[in-house]
Scaffold this motif. Structure first.
Motif, PDB file in Angstrom:
ATOM      1  N   UNK A  64     -21.861  16.466  40.426  1.00 18.35           N
ATOM      2  CA  UNK A  64     -20.635  15.443  40.064  1.00 18.35           C
ATOM      3  C   UNK A  64     -19.470  15.926  41.164  1.00 18.35           C
ATOM      4  N   UNK A  65     -19.263  14.919  41.527  1.00 22.81           N
ATOM      5  CA  UNK A  65     -17.776  15.271  42.421  1.00 22.81           C
ATOM      6  C   UNK A  65     -16.129  15.405  42.504  1.00 22.81           C
ATOM      7  N   UNK A  66     -16.015  16.791  42.130  1.00 22.70           N
ATOM      8  CA  UNK A  66     -14.804  16.883  42.006  1.00 22.70           C
ATOM      9  C   UNK A  66     -13.649  16.992  42.911  1.00 22.70           C
ATOM     10  N   UNK A  99     -19.085  28.223  43.592  1.00 24.65           N
ATOM     11  CA  UNK A  99     -19.903  28.166  42.645  1.00 24.65           C
ATOM     12  C   UNK A  99     -20.997  30.098  41.930  1.00 24.65           C
ATOM     13  N   UNK A 105     -16.093  26.820  39.061  1.00 24.98           N
ATOM     14  CA  UNK A 105     -16.614  26.085  37.827  1.00 24.98           C
ATOM     15  C   UNK A 105     -15.491  26.773  36.985  1.00 24.98           C
ATOM     16  N   UNK A 106     -16.333  27.342  36.223  1.00 22.19           N
ATOM     17  CA  UNK A 106     -14.707  28.668  35.127  1.00 22.19           C
ATOM     18  C   UNK A 106     -13.485  28.660  35.200  1.00 22.19           C
ATOM     19  N   UNK A 108     -11.607  26.766  36.697  1.00 22.30           N
ATOM     20  CA  UNK A 108     -10.553  25.732  36.307  1.00 22.30           C
ATOM     21  C   UNK A 108     -10.506  25.365  34.937  1.00 22.30           C
ATOM     22  N   UNK A 109     -11.164  26.537  34.138  1.00 26.67           N
ATOM     23  CA  UNK A 109     -11.297  26.639  32.887  1.00 26.67           C
ATOM     24  C   UNK A 109      -9.460  25.817  32.434  1.00 26.67           C
ATOM     25  N   UNK A 110      -9.294  24.961  31.210  1.00 29.91           N
ATOM     26  CA  UNK A 110      -8.448  25.000  30.090  1.00 29.91           C
ATOM     27  C   UNK A 110      -8.114  25.178  29.000  1.00 29.91           C
ATOM     28  N   UNK A 128     -11.389  34.096  30.673  1.00 29.59           N
ATOM     29  CA  UNK A 128     -13.333  33.961  30.959  1.00 29.59           C
ATOM     30  C   UNK A 128     -13.901  33.979  32.327  1.00 29.59           C
ATOM     31  N   UNK A 284     -28.732  28.088  37.877  1.00 28.43           N
ATOM     32  CA  UNK A 284     -27.245  27.955  38.864  1.00 28.43           C
ATOM     33  C   UNK A 284     -27.945  27.018  40.376  1.00 28.43           C
ATOM     34  N   UNK A 289     -26.281  18.217  39.580  1.00 27.14           N
ATOM     35  CA  UNK A 289     -24.661  18.482  40.019  1.00 27.14           C
ATOM     36  C   UNK A 289     -23.860  18.916  40.854  1.00 27.14           C
ATOM     37  N   UNK A 290     -24.924  19.885  41.142  1.00 30.11           N
ATOM     38  CA  UNK A 290     -24.335  20.896  42.449  1.00 30.11           C
ATOM     39  C   UNK A 290     -24.315  20.901  43.272  1.00 30.11           C
TER      40      UNK A 290
ATOM     41  N   UNK B 101     -13.301  20.832  26.487  1.00 30.81           N
ATOM     42  CA  UNK B 101     -13.153  19.045  27.297  1.00 30.81           C
ATOM     43  C   UNK B 101     -13.518  18.091  27.162  1.00 30.81           C
ATOM     44  N   UNK B 165     -18.598  12.798  32.090  1.00 31.96           N
ATOM     45  CA  UNK B 165     -19.259  14.194  32.843  1.00 31.96           C
ATOM     46  C   UNK B 165     -17.900  15.017  33.168  1.00 31.96           C
ATOM     47  N   UNK B 169     -17.738  19.036  35.025  1.00 29.02           N
ATOM     48  CA  UNK B 169     -16.826  19.073  35.738  1.00 29.02           C
ATOM     49  C   UNK B 169     -16.489  20.680  35.470  1.00 29.02           C
ATOM     50  N   UNK B 170     -16.464  21.356  34.384  1.00 25.62           N
ATOM     51  CA  UNK B 170     -16.085  23.021  33.767  1.00 25.62           C
ATOM     52  C   UNK B 170     -17.033  23.974  33.284  1.00 25.62           C
ATOM     53  N   UNK B 173     -22.395  26.107  35.526  1.00 22.00           N
ATOM     54  CA  UNK B 173     -24.143  25.645  35.950  1.00 22.00           C
ATOM     55  C   UNK B 173     -24.463  24.350  36.294  1.00 22.00           C
ATOM     56  N   UNK B 408     -13.969   8.827  39.518  1.00 22.47           N
ATOM     57  CA  UNK B 408     -14.197  10.028  39.883  1.00 22.47           C
ATOM     58  C   UNK B 408     -14.823  11.206  40.138  1.00 22.47           C
ATOM     59  N   UNK B 409     -15.381  11.365  38.938  1.00 23.77           N
ATOM     60  CA  UNK B 409     -16.511  12.007  39.094  1.00 23.77           C
ATOM     61  C   UNK B 409     -17.992  11.922  39.363  1.00 23.77           C
ATOM     62  N   UNK B 438     -10.251  14.299  39.394  1.00 21.32           N
ATOM     63  CA  UNK B 438     -11.502  14.744  38.622  1.00 21.32           C
ATOM     64  C   UNK B 438     -11.139  15.209  37.060  1.00 21.32           C
TER      65      UNK B 438
END
Lengths: 357, 538
Positions: A64-66, A99, A105-106, A108-110, A128, A284, A289-290, B101, B165, B169-170, B173, B408-409, B438
């Motif tokens: 997953x490209x961020x 990570x 990643x966490x 980024x949480x919104x 969180x 993990x 994806x990571x 999300x 996806x 992103x969030x 894991x 993007x992702x 992203x």
């Protein structure tokens, strides 16, 4: 209800230890056999799970490209987001570091809010992330701090850690900062599950059980240290611990029941671990994806089980469409006359028309 | 069923799930939220199993007798072939970071559209049928038995996921619901539970090379019509070549762009660009009627079907003897090309590492696939000042850019389109942080969810994107939503019409073509026939 079931289960575990080790005096079972079994199950179970995952192929390169990719035009070089979209293996190490150790990643949480509208607003939501981080790090500190029971002489690092953890010198013996913080974090994680409607909705007994179990472990540990009636003499405990790690276990006299409750809950946690979601500790590292670089156009990535798939070849396509192709001036491989009959768009069964790759 | 008015739909969104445990909530397949089932003919055409006529709202789905075994065996097989699937089934802690999300959850409030719960629909079957704890403890261990209700529920909600996806992103894991949906749909396809809006394009693409089923002459005619339109707008008529052997470059783009508004304006943009490059620099590029589809609805069907349809690209490139392949603006197409094609059907030894014949730039980042994105190709041309551009011709447009999910992702393709837009437009405004790059929101109907019948769902899913567009419309006067995806052009047109009616949708190459100065041109209007700024009175 799911939370209550889990709580009852943990209470039952506590009772088992109290009755077994306390009332019935089965110190050897709760002090030696169960802990040994637990550690064995934990190690074997953990390794088996990770090996199982590791042996499962990764057919496609699907990070997953961020952020902006590295492998692009030179003019975007300075915009490259190395950590969230690594293009090399080294970059992946960096991404995984953030990570695993900082929960990138966490972070980024919104949080989404629906306003009078239509109007949707998003705001940063780091609670969180903060409490998860506190929980995991205090857990680690507490784990390491316990190493003073299993080592003799106690290495300097564990002694220092102990001093730092109790630097505020509140209460006697001094209150560990980590114990307070982990309880706060566990409290947050639990209350969040109970009170946030969406999180309560998705929560399973398997989510509440480890929370109650760890809360039980922390509280039983703290009782032994601070509360008169539960206080446990440390010398025999250390003797037991040293016996366990030296494979010459003895169960000394004078160990309080609270200790056996504490040890039993830890044993249950170790046994439960490999079969539960707690395996995210190992998983993990293996998340495709990571942990893959975003270089799939640049480098060939082999799928170990890639197999040939028949597809509709150009030849068949032209055979089916030659007449209209010629008519509209499209170039063809074979002139129309030769294949006049097939060219009239007959329905060749797909299987025959397809080419083996 | 008519889709409710926007304010009614919005008012009815609640993010508070019911009290009842989710496993006990009865399944209701709501009109407006599901896609029609695939015709038997669509499945038979590509040899897919259990083709039959069935209706999702019927009690009886006419499942094959051994359906449960087929599904579970298929699941076991994939657990052994995909580490992603195996790990994602095992390690979720249900922290809920992904819950809000998903555009479908935000816009519908249906708790089973929270990615975590969408995954749990399948995970509960995994636990209940395949793990000891689940087999013994059942629901206490979060497990349940696979029965018809459970299967229907998986079907219903796995066709309410656009594989965008965003959740991944969030996720701490990196659990990617797209991956779980892809495999979930693959399992459903073992039972013939395809949707027609995916099944038909797959069958068409297999047989005729493109989703629309345009036969060779029609595909060519459509593009010829666009060339006529270009002549009308500019006084210049491009003359593209088709299936030309020995051309330098093969161009492949989603067929949707040769067929319907507003995609056709993007396609006209390609044609104008190629015409210019051909006239000025002698670039030799050809279109194929056989590999006339960039998109890949096989990706929404199964890994095998994706490979089967994708194979045509290299097959055709080899037959024509081109040096490399150029791909048009598309979202999922580029995920397939970037993350799957080389592994599935490559590496293509008969092609060369793409080199721009005009600037000499070597695209080493496509050294293995030999296929590059037209936006990166054009960004390079602009950088080297090879395109004469008059930005003011887009002055009537206040533009914002929608990042498509997959570029993007799945690629990290963020700056390239922005660079091109900023070089062809004077008025560009970003949507708010958290809704772009992203963290972009899906258009609401990717991954084959864009038929007519699920309109309510599409409007729900399109709400988060529309909401962000509304933000820049209200503050900056934005009237144009640019993007690099054929599905976006179709779906965003509908969702903008519904939520933010005064915002139009266009591809980046439409903007480029408006700005590109052609020798000998006579332009009074843009490609849509609207007067250019300053030419309103003429």
């Amino acid at each position: 209800m799911k939370a209550i079931y889990s709580l009852i289960l943990v209470v039952a575990l506590i009772l088992i230890a109290m009755i077994g080790a306390g009332a019935m005096g089965m110190g050897a079972l709760f002090g030696v056999i169960i802990p040994y079994v637990a550690v064995l199950v934990f190690i074997v179970g953990f390794v088996v799970r990770v090996v199982q995952w590791g042996k499962t192929p990764v057919p496609f390169r699907i990070p997953t490209t961020c952020g902006q990719a590295r492998k692009s035009l030179p003019m975007f070089k300075d915009k490259w987001n190395r950590l969230d979209n690594p293009g090399t293996k080294l970059g992946v190490v960096g991404r995984m570091f953030f990570e695993v150790f900082l929960f990138r990643s966490l972070f980024r949480n919104t949080k989404v809010e629906l306003h009078q509208g239509p109007h949707i607003a998003y705001s940063s939501s780091k609670w969180l992330w903060i409490f998860a981080l506190i929980f995991h790090y205090t857990f680690l500190v507490i784990f390491l701090r316990h190493m003073r029971f299993f080592t003799e002489p106690v290495p300097e690092i564990f002694v220092t850690m102990d001093h730092m953890d109790s630097m505020f010198q509140i209460l006697s013996p001094a209150l560990y900062l980590s114990s307070v913080l982990i309880l706060v974090a566990l409290g947050y994680l639990l209350l969040r599950r109970l009170l946030v409607p969406t999180v309560r909705y998705i929560s399973q007994p398997a989510d509440y059980f480890p929370l109650f179990l760890i809360i039980g472990i922390v509280i039983s540990g703290m009782l032994m240290r601070y509360i008169g009636a539960f206080k446990t003499d440390l010398m025999p405990v250390k003797e037991l611990a040293m016996g366990l790690v030296q494979f010459s276990p003895t169960v000394p006299e004078g160990i309080g029941t609270t200790f056996f409750v504490h040890l039993f809950l830890v044993s249950v946690l170790l046994i439960y671990f490999p079969f539960s979601k707690l395996m995210h500790l190992g998983g993990v590292f293996l998340s495709p994806t990571r942990n893959l670089p975003n270089d799939s156009r640049e480098k060939h990535h082999e799928n170990p089980w890639n197999y040939p798939v028949k597809f509709h070849s150009y030849q068949s396509y032209e055979d089916e469409n030659r007449a209209v192709m010629v008519e509209s001036g499209l170039p063809v491989e074979k002139p129309l006359e030769e294949k006049a009959e097939e060219a009239s768009g007959d329905e060749t069964p797909d299987e025959n028309a397809e080419k083996k790759e | 069923m008519a889709t409710p008015k926007p304010d009614v739909l919005y008012r009815n969104i609640s993010h508070h799930p019911p009290e009842l445990d989710w496993m006990d909530v009865p399944l209701e397949i709501k009109p407006g939220r599901y896609c029609y089932s695939a015709d038997a003919a669509s499945l038979e055409a590509v040899g897919m199993p259990n083709a039959r006529s069935w209706n999702p709202t019927d009690e009886d789905w006419k499942l094959p007798a051994n359906w449960k075994e087929t599904f579970l065996e298929g699941m076991k097989d994939r657990l052994q072939r995909f580490r992603s699937f195996k790990v994602f089934m095992d390690i979720c802690v249900r922290c809920g970071a992904c819950a809000d999300k998903c555009h479908f959850f935000i816009g519908s409030g249906d708790p089973k559209n929270m990615p975590v719960l969408r995954a749990e629909l399948l995970r509960s079957v995994y636990r209940g049928e395949m793990t000891k704890a689940g087999q013994i403890l059942g629901r206490m261990a979060g497990g349940r038995e696979l029965n018809e209700k459970v299967l229907k529920e998986i079907w219903y909600y796995y066709y309410q996921c656009t594989e965008c996806r965003r959740c991944s992103v969030y996720c701490p894991y990196g659990i990617d619901q797209a991956e779980i949906t892809i495999i979930g749909r693959e399992l459903l396809n073992l039972l013939g539970l395809q949707t027609e809006w995916i099944g038909k394009p797959v069958a068409n693409c297999n047989r005729l090379g493109n989703h629309l089923g345009l036969p060779p002459h029609t595909f060519k005619d459509n593009i010829d019509f666009l060339c006529d339109d270009i002549e009308e707008a500019t006084g210049i008529k491009p003359e593209p070549t088709f299936n030309k052997k020995g051309a330098d470059i093969l161009f492949i783009t989603p067929s949707g762009d040769v067929f319907a508004e507003p995609g056709i304006f993007t396609c006209m943009g390609y044609l104008i660009l190629f015409h210019y490059l051909q006239e000025e620099y002698g670039m030799d590029i050809t279109w194929s009627t056989y590999a006339s589809e960039g998109g890949n609805f096989g990706f929404f069907t199964s890994h095998e079907m994706m490979k089967k349809l994708n194979a045509k690209m290299y097959h055709e490139a080899e037959r024509l003897g081109v040096k490399w392949i150029l791909g048009g603006e598309c979202g999922h197409m580029w995920r397939v090309l970037h993350q799957y094609m080389d592994t599935m059907n490559g590496p293509p030894e008969f092609l060369e590492v793409p080199v721009s014949p005009i600037t000499g730039t070597r695209f080493d980042h496509a050294a293995s696939t030999k296929m590059i994105h037209i936006v990166e190709f054009v960004a390079d041309l602009i950088k080297h000042k090879k395109l004469p551009l008059d930005k003011s011709r887009n002055d009537h447009l206040k533009v914002t850019f929608h990042d498509s999910c997959n570029p993007s992702r799945g690629m990290g393709f963020l700056e390239e389109p922005r660079y091109v837009i900023n070089n062809v437009c004077n008025h560009f405004y970003e949507m708010p942080e958290g809704t772009i790059k992203e963290q972009t929101f899906c258009c609401g109907a990717g991954s084959g969810l864009n038929p007519g019948e699920n309109e309510e769902l599409r409007m729900m899913g399109g709400l988060p994107r529309a909401n962000a567009v509304k933000f820049v419309r209200d503050r900056k006067g934005v009237n144009t939503l640019a993007n690099v995806c054929a599905i976006d052009r179709a779906t965003l047109s509908a969702s903008m019409e519904y939520w933010v009616p005064d915002v139009g949708v266009c591809g980046v190459h439409e903007l480029l073509a408006n700005a590109l100065i052609l020798p000998g041109e006579d332009r009074q209007t843009d490609l849509r026939g609207e007067p250019l700024p300053g030419k309103e009175d003429e």
